[in-house]
Design a protein around this motif. Structure first.
Motif, PDB file in Angstrom:
ATOM      1  N   LYS A   1       0.865  -1.180   0.000  1.00  0.00           N
ATOM      2  CA  LYS A   1       0.000   0.000   0.000  1.00  0.00           C
ATOM      3  C   LYS A   1       0.904   1.233   0.000  1.00  0.00           C
ATOM      4  CE  LYS A   1      -2.586  -2.420   3.335  1.00  0.00           C
ATOM      5  NZ  LYS A   1      -2.908  -2.417   4.743  1.00  0.00           N
ATOM      6  N   PHE A   2       0.537   2.247  -0.771  1.00  0.00           N
ATOM      7  CA  PHE A   2       1.248   3.515  -0.696  1.00  0.00           C
ATOM      8  C   PHE A   2       0.464   4.380   0.264  1.00  0.00           C
ATOM      9  CE2 PHE A   2       2.328   7.851  -2.012  1.00  0.00           C
ATOM     10  CZ  PHE A   2       3.710   7.777  -1.876  1.00  0.00           C
ATOM     11  N   GLY A   3       1.082   4.747   1.386  1.00  0.00           N
ATOM     12  CA  GLY A   3       0.379   5.432   2.458  1.00  0.00           C
ATOM     13  C   GLY A   3       0.460   6.945   2.435  1.00  0.00           C
ATOM     14  N   GLY A   4       1.131   7.521   1.435  1.00  0.00           N
ATOM     15  CA  GLY A   4       1.191   8.966   1.351  1.00  0.00           C
ATOM     16  C   GLY A   4       2.611   9.492   1.401  1.00  0.00           C
ATOM     17  N   ALA A   5       2.701  10.818   1.293  1.00  0.00           N
ATOM     18  CA  ALA A   5       4.006  11.466   1.225  1.00  0.00           C
ATOM     19  C   ALA A   5       3.992  12.762   2.017  1.00  0.00           C
ATOM     20  CB  ALA A   5       4.378  11.754  -0.230  1.00  0.00           C
ATOM     21  N   PHE A   6       5.162  13.102   2.530  1.00  0.00           N
ATOM     22  CA  PHE A   6       5.366  14.409   3.156  1.00  0.00           C
ATOM     23  C   PHE A   6       6.578  15.053   2.501  1.00  0.00           C
ATOM     24  CE2 PHE A   6       7.211  17.497   5.947  1.00  0.00           C
ATOM     25  CZ  PHE A   6       6.104  18.247   6.288  1.00  0.00           C
ATOM     26  N   HIS A   7       6.405  16.307   2.098  1.00  0.00           N
ATOM     27  CA  HIS A   7       7.491  17.058   1.479  1.00  0.00           C
ATOM     28  C   HIS A   7       7.870  18.230   2.372  1.00  0.00           C
ATOM     29  CE1 HIS A   7      10.060  18.920  -1.435  1.00  0.00           C
ATOM     30  NE2 HIS A   7       9.342  20.038  -1.399  1.00  0.00           N
ATOM     31  N   GLY A   8       9.139  18.301   2.741  1.00  0.00           N
ATOM     32  CA  GLY A   8       9.637  19.399   3.549  1.00  0.00           C
ATOM     33  C   GLY A   8      10.337  20.429   2.686  1.00  0.00           C
ATOM     34  N   TRP A   9       9.786  21.611   2.657  1.00  0.00           N
ATOM     35  CA  TRP A   9      10.341  22.705   1.865  1.00  0.00           C
ATOM     36  C   TRP A   9      11.445  23.377   2.661  1.00  0.00           C
ATOM     37  CZ3 TRP A   9       7.741  28.061   1.128  1.00  0.00           C
ATOM     38  CH2 TRP A   9       8.463  28.813   0.196  1.00  0.00           C
ATOM     39  N   CYS A  10      12.616  23.461   2.065  1.00  0.00           N
ATOM     40  CA  CYS A  10      13.797  24.082   2.677  1.00  0.00           C
ATOM     41  C   CYS A  10      14.301  25.167   1.732  1.00  0.00           C
ATOM     42  CB  CYS A  10      14.873  23.024   2.935  1.00  0.00           C
ATOM     43  SG  CYS A  10      14.310  21.670   3.976  1.00  0.00           S
ATOM     44  N   PRO A  11      13.687  26.364   1.771  1.00  0.00           N
ATOM     45  CA  PRO A  11      14.055  27.429   0.830  1.00  0.00           C
ATOM     46  C   PRO A  11      15.554  27.719   0.843  1.00  0.00           C
ATOM     47  CG  PRO A  11      12.164  28.077   2.166  1.00  0.00           C
ATOM     48  CD  PRO A  11      12.692  26.803   2.743  1.00  0.00           C
ATOM     49  N   ASN A  12      16.110  27.843  -0.334  1.00  0.00           N
ATOM     50  CA  ASN A  12      17.527  28.146  -0.517  1.00  0.00           C
ATOM     51  C   ASN A  12      18.452  27.133   0.158  1.00  0.00           C
ATOM     52  OD1 ASN A  12      16.952  30.573  -1.984  1.00  0.00           O
ATOM     53  ND2 ASN A  12      16.455  31.531  -0.031  1.00  0.00           N
ATOM     54  N   GLY A  13      17.956  25.946   0.424  1.00  0.00           N
ATOM     55  CA  GLY A  13      18.778  24.912   1.043  1.00  0.00           C
ATOM     56  C   GLY A  13      18.967  25.078   2.535  1.00  0.00           C
ATOM     57  N   ALA A  14      18.270  26.050   3.126  1.00  0.00           N
ATOM     58  CA  ALA A  14      18.369  26.257   4.577  1.00  0.00           C
ATOM     59  C   ALA A  14      17.759  25.057   5.299  1.00  0.00           C
ATOM     60  CB  ALA A  14      17.628  27.538   4.969  1.00  0.00           C
ATOM     61  N   PRO A  15      18.149  24.826   6.530  1.00  0.00           N
ATOM     62  CA  PRO A  15      17.521  23.740   7.299  1.00  0.00           C
ATOM     63  C   PRO A  15      16.015  23.949   7.380  1.00  0.00           C
ATOM     64  CG  PRO A  15      19.465  24.539   8.440  1.00  0.00           C
ATOM     65  CD  PRO A  15      19.201  25.496   7.296  1.00  0.00           C
ATOM     66  N   PRO A  16      15.263  22.868   7.538  1.00  0.00           N
ATOM     67  CA  PRO A  16      13.807  23.013   7.624  1.00  0.00           C
ATOM     68  C   PRO A  16      13.433  23.897   8.813  1.00  0.00           C
ATOM     69  CG  PRO A  16      14.476  20.764   8.151  1.00  0.00           C
ATOM     70  CD  PRO A  16      15.687  21.487   7.673  1.00  0.00           C
ATOM     71  N   GLY A  17      12.517  24.819   8.573  1.00  0.00           N
ATOM     72  CA  GLY A  17      12.086  25.734   9.619  1.00  0.00           C
ATOM     73  C   GLY A  17      11.134  25.076  10.596  1.00  0.00           C
ATOM     74  N   PRO A  18      10.828  25.780  11.677  1.00  0.00           N
ATOM     75  CA  PRO A  18       9.931  25.224  12.701  1.00  0.00           C
ATOM     76  C   PRO A  18       8.557  24.854  12.143  1.00  0.00           C
ATOM     77  CG  PRO A  18      10.903  27.303  13.448  1.00  0.00           C
ATOM     78  CD  PRO A  18      11.336  27.095  12.031  1.00  0.00           C
ATOM     79  N   ASP A  19       8.065  25.628  11.170  1.00  0.00           N
ATOM     80  CA  ASP A  19       6.767  25.313  10.578  1.00  0.00           C
ATOM     81  C   ASP A  19       6.806  24.001   9.802  1.00  0.00           C
ATOM     82  OD1 ASP A  19       8.503  26.639   8.812  1.00  0.00           O
ATOM     83  OD2 ASP A  19       6.854  27.371   7.558  1.00  0.00           O
ATOM     84  N   VAL A  20       7.890  23.758   9.069  1.00  0.00           N
ATOM     85  CA  VAL A  20       8.034  22.508   8.315  1.00  0.00           C
ATOM     86  C   VAL A  20       8.172  21.333   9.285  1.00  0.00           C
ATOM     87  CG1 VAL A  20       9.568  21.197   6.776  1.00  0.00           C
ATOM     88  CG2 VAL A  20       8.974  23.564   6.242  1.00  0.00           C
ATOM     89  N   LEU A  21       8.974  21.496  10.311  1.00  0.00           N
ATOM     90  CA  LEU A  21       9.161  20.409  11.283  1.00  0.00           C
ATOM     91  C   LEU A  21       7.870  20.120  12.043  1.00  0.00           C
ATOM     92  CD1 LEU A  21      12.737  21.253  12.598  1.00  0.00           C
ATOM     93  CD2 LEU A  21      12.069  19.525  10.905  1.00  0.00           C
ATOM     94  N   ALA A  22       7.106  21.149  12.365  1.00  0.00           N
ATOM     95  CA  ALA A  22       5.821  20.935  13.040  1.00  0.00           C
ATOM     96  C   ALA A  22       4.849  20.200  12.120  1.00  0.00           C
ATOM     97  CB  ALA A  22       5.231  22.277  13.488  1.00  0.00           C
ATOM     98  N   ALA A  23       4.832  20.579  10.835  1.00  0.00           N
ATOM     99  CA  ALA A  23       3.956  19.893   9.879  1.00  0.00           C
ATOM    100  C   ALA A  23       4.394  18.440   9.687  1.00  0.00           C
ATOM    101  CB  ALA A  23       3.946  20.643   8.548  1.00  0.00           C
ATOM    102  N   ALA A  24       5.706  18.211   9.662  1.00  0.00           N
ATOM    103  CA  ALA A  24       6.220  16.844   9.530  1.00  0.00           C
ATOM    104  C   ALA A  24       5.826  16.008  10.747  1.00  0.00           C
ATOM    105  CB  ALA A  24       7.741  16.867   9.369  1.00  0.00           C
TER     106      ALA A  24
END
Length: 173
Positions: free
Chosen positions: A137-160
């Motif tokens: 089964k394919f259960g879905g995907a999560f994509h973390g946006w890291c603008p300009n290659g910066a580490p994932p921000g708190p909003d991305v980590l919270a969404a993850a």
């Protein structure tokens, strides 16, 4: 039985994809296999690369009800490490068919990161199609946006983290 296994296909063990993956997994009890720390030979039609780490990893996948594939987006596709690993899944449909059949019914998830806000068109398709082909089964995907290659921000980590918690509360088996 283990909670699950994540396959990290990044060139950096401590990079953005690893950070996003860690947030998704939280304290779920998953083991992480870092392909940059393993030897995975390219698929060969006529001979088996028996001295690499692929079969040990495949055995671990067979024990896992949920498998998370984590890869950065490199040139609009999965990383080269992850592609070599995916190519080797062919071993589970040709040389080690019983092991390959043991993947049926398991769930595959995808975790990614990139400098773009969304995944390239068709990026998920190899993961979805491989899941289908292996009767997973394919259960879905999560994509973390890291603008300009910066580490994932708190909003991305919270969404993850929220994505992962939602999965672990649901029925993935």
């Amino acid at each position: 039985m283990i909670a699950g296994t994540a396959i990290l296909g990044s060139a950096r063990s401590d990079g953005n994809t690893a950070s996003v993956l860690e947030a998704v997994l939280g304290d779920s009890g998953f083991g992480v296999i870092d392909l940059s720390q393993r030897e995975i030979a390219h698929y060969k039609y006529r001979s088996e690369a028996a001295t690499d780490d692929f079969l040990a990893i495949a055995r671990r996948l067979v024990e896992s009800p949920v498998i998370v594939m984590a890869t950065p987006v490199y040139w609009y596709a999965m990383s080269g490490r992850m592609k070599v690993f995916f190519d080797r899944l062919t071993d589970l449909t040709s040389r080690h068919k019983e092991m390959g059949r043991s993947l049926a019914g398991k769930t595959m998830l995808l975790v990614t990161s990139s400098t773009e806000a969304t995944l390239p068109l068709g990026f998920e398709e190899p993961f979805r199609a491989s899941s289908d082909y292996l009767n997973m089964k394919f259960g879905g995907a999560f994509h973390g946006w890291c603008p300009n290659g910066a580490p994932p921000g708190p909003d991305v980590l919270a969404a993850a983290k929220a994505f992962g918690e939602g999965l672990w509360r649901g029925d993935l088996s």
